[in-house]
Design a protein around this motif. Structure first.
Motif, PDB file in Angstrom:
ATOM      1  N   SER A   1       0.747  -1.310  -0.101  1.00 18.63           N
ATOM      2  CA  SER A   1      -0.015  -0.015  -0.064  1.00 18.63           C
ATOM      3  C   SER A   1       0.793   1.393   0.041  1.00 18.63           C
ATOM      4  CB  SER A   1      -0.822  -0.015   1.278  1.00 18.63           C
ATOM      5  OG  SER A   1      -0.355   0.004   2.379  1.00 18.63           O
ATOM      6  N   ILE A   2       1.940   1.299   0.754  1.00 19.13           N
ATOM      7  CA  ILE A   2       2.730   2.610   0.674  1.00 19.13           C
ATOM      8  C   ILE A   2       4.101   2.190   0.256  1.00 19.13           C
ATOM      9  CG2 ILE A   2       1.181   3.490   2.411  1.00 19.13           C
ATOM     10  CD1 ILE A   2       3.597   2.981   4.579  1.00 19.13           C
ATOM     11  N   GLY A   3       4.408   1.080   0.021  1.00 16.51           N
ATOM     12  CA  GLY A   3       5.840   1.033  -0.680  1.00 16.51           C
ATOM     13  C   GLY A   3       6.807   0.839   0.486  1.00 16.51           C
ATOM     14  N   LEU A   4       6.332   0.703   1.753  1.00 17.32           N
ATOM     15  CA  LEU A   4       7.553   0.241   2.881  1.00 17.32           C
ATOM     16  C   LEU A   4       8.059  -0.824   2.598  1.00 17.32           C
ATOM     17  CD1 LEU A   4       8.311   1.051   5.549  1.00 17.32           C
ATOM     18  CD2 LEU A   4       6.641  -0.766   6.478  1.00 17.32           C
ATOM     19  N   VAL A   5       9.339  -0.692   2.227  1.00 14.90           N
ATOM     20  CA  VAL A   5      10.700  -1.935   2.232  1.00 14.90           C
ATOM     21  C   VAL A   5      11.386  -1.916   3.484  1.00 14.90           C
ATOM     22  CG1 VAL A   5      12.510  -2.544   1.022  1.00 14.90           C
ATOM     23  CG2 VAL A   5      10.643  -1.341  -0.099  1.00 14.90           C
ATOM     24  N   VAL A   6      11.278  -3.053   4.174  1.00 18.00           N
ATOM     25  CA  VAL A   6      11.835  -3.535   5.223  1.00 18.00           C
ATOM     26  C   VAL A   6      12.975  -4.488   5.216  1.00 18.00           C
ATOM     27  CG1 VAL A   6      11.641  -4.107   7.814  1.00 18.00           C
ATOM     28  CG2 VAL A   6       9.908  -2.712   6.701  1.00 18.00           C
ATOM     29  N   ASP A   7      14.048  -4.110   5.842  1.00 16.52           N
ATOM     30  CA  ASP A   7      15.397  -5.347   5.540  1.00 16.52           C
ATOM     31  C   ASP A   7      15.123  -5.996   6.969  1.00 16.52           C
ATOM     32  OD1 ASP A   7      17.560  -6.699   6.013  1.00 16.52           O
ATOM     33  OD2 ASP A   7      18.901  -4.899   5.223  1.00 16.52           O
TER      34      ASP A   7
ATOM     35  N   LEU B   1       8.130   5.860   9.460  1.00 13.65           N
ATOM     36  CA  LEU B   1       8.988   7.070   8.989  1.00 13.65           C
ATOM     37  C   LEU B   1      10.331   7.186   8.992  1.00 13.65           C
ATOM     38  CD1 LEU B   1       6.464   9.629  10.934  1.00 13.65           C
ATOM     39  CD2 LEU B   1       6.358   8.867   8.365  1.00 13.65           C
ATOM     40  N   ARG B   2      11.007   6.594   9.912  1.00 12.34           N
ATOM     41  CA  ARG B   2      12.444   6.649   9.848  1.00 12.34           C
ATOM     42  C   ARG B   2      12.820   5.968   8.727  1.00 12.34           C
ATOM     43  NH1 ARG B   2      12.853   4.853  14.518  1.00 12.34           N
ATOM     44  NH2 ARG B   2      13.271   2.407  14.173  1.00 12.34           N
ATOM     45  N   THR B   3      12.290   4.387   8.657  1.00 16.72           N
ATOM     46  CA  THR B   3      12.574   3.639   7.213  1.00 16.72           C
ATOM     47  C   THR B   3      12.445   4.473   6.166  1.00 16.72           C
ATOM     48  OG1 THR B   3      12.047   1.806   8.691  1.00 16.72           O
ATOM     49  CG2 THR B   3      12.143   1.493   6.402  1.00 16.72           C
ATOM     50  N   GLN B   4      11.506   5.037   5.877  1.00 17.28           N
ATOM     51  CA  GLN B   4      11.261   5.670   4.678  1.00 17.28           C
ATOM     52  C   GLN B   4      12.216   7.147   4.376  1.00 17.28           C
ATOM     53  OE1 GLN B   4       6.990   6.788   4.524  1.00 17.28           O
ATOM     54  NE2 GLN B   4       6.557   5.007   3.308  1.00 17.28           N
ATOM     55  N   LEU B   5      12.619   7.746   5.548  1.00 19.76           N
ATOM     56  CA  LEU B   5      13.308   8.678   5.302  1.00 19.76           C
ATOM     57  C   LEU B   5      14.963   8.194   5.050  1.00 19.76           C
ATOM     58  CD1 LEU B   5      14.056  11.861   5.896  1.00 19.76           C
ATOM     59  CD2 LEU B   5      14.633  11.207   8.119  1.00 19.76           C
ATOM     60  N   GLU B   6      15.051   7.050   5.437  1.00 19.21           N
ATOM     61  CA  GLU B   6      16.410   6.417   5.344  1.00 19.21           C
ATOM     62  C   GLU B   6      16.445   5.919   3.690  1.00 19.21           C
ATOM     63  OE1 GLU B   6      16.954   3.369   7.953  1.00 19.21           O
ATOM     64  OE2 GLU B   6      17.303   4.648   9.813  1.00 19.21           O
ATOM     65  N   GLN B   7      15.293   5.523   3.232  1.00 21.48           N
ATOM     66  CA  GLN B   7      15.323   4.981   1.874  1.00 21.48           C
ATOM     67  C   GLN B   7      15.552   6.126   0.856  1.00 21.48           C
ATOM     68  OE1 GLN B   7      11.478   2.750   1.787  1.00 21.48           O
ATOM     69  NE2 GLN B   7      12.372   0.987   2.895  1.00 21.48           N
ATOM     70  N   VAL B   8      14.708   7.397   1.301  1.00 24.63           N
ATOM     71  CA  VAL B   8      14.886   8.605   0.313  1.00 24.63           C
ATOM     72  C   VAL B   8      16.317   8.977   0.257  1.00 24.63           C
ATOM     73  CG1 VAL B   8      14.317  10.822   0.224  1.00 24.63           C
ATOM     74  CG2 VAL B   8      12.496   9.295   0.726  1.00 24.63           C
ATOM     75  N   SER B   9      17.121   8.964   1.391  1.00 21.00           N
ATOM     76  CA  SER B   9      18.249   9.591   1.788  1.00 21.00           C
ATOM     77  C   SER B   9      19.490   8.552   0.811  1.00 21.00           C
ATOM     78  CB  SER B   9      18.884   9.663   3.394  1.00 21.00           C
ATOM     79  OG  SER B   9      17.922  10.488   3.767  1.00 21.00           O
ATOM     80  N   ALA B  10      19.084   7.225   0.863  1.00 23.99           N
ATOM     81  CA  ALA B  10      20.126   6.426   0.248  1.00 23.99           C
ATOM     82  C   ALA B  10      20.232   6.453  -1.383  1.00 23.99           C
ATOM     83  CB  ALA B  10      19.435   5.095   0.529  1.00 23.99           C
TER      84      ALA B  10
END
Length: 87
Positions: A52-58, A78-87
């Protein structure tokens, strides 16, 4: 994505996974104690949020402390999404 969007996505995912309406979640709701989630429903919820929101979790990033309450889980998303944008 802001906190309210995450909570809304969480309510929708939980409604699908638990097969009952889940609405009006507040930050202090305990995922395991109040909603009676277990490890299987938690994984199903993560997969629903991935869709639904594209959450990708390792799996290496998963920590039990992130799944205590709606607030701790929202912070995790929110932290996971921020990390994905920053990567």
């Amino acid at each position: 994505m802001d906190r309210q969007n995450v909570v809304t996505a969480l309510e929708n995912a939980l409604t699908d996974v638990l097969e009952r309406p889940v609405t009006g979640l507040t930050g202090d709701v305990k995922l395991f104690d109040d909603l009676h989630l277990d490890s299987t429903t938690m994984l199903e919820m993560l997969m629903a949020l991935e869709d639904s929101i594209g959450l990708v979790v390792d799996p290496e990033d998963l920590d039990a402390d992130d799944f205590v309450s709606v607030d701790t889980f929202t912070d995790f998303v929110l932290r996971t999404q921020l990390e994905q944008v920053s990567a």
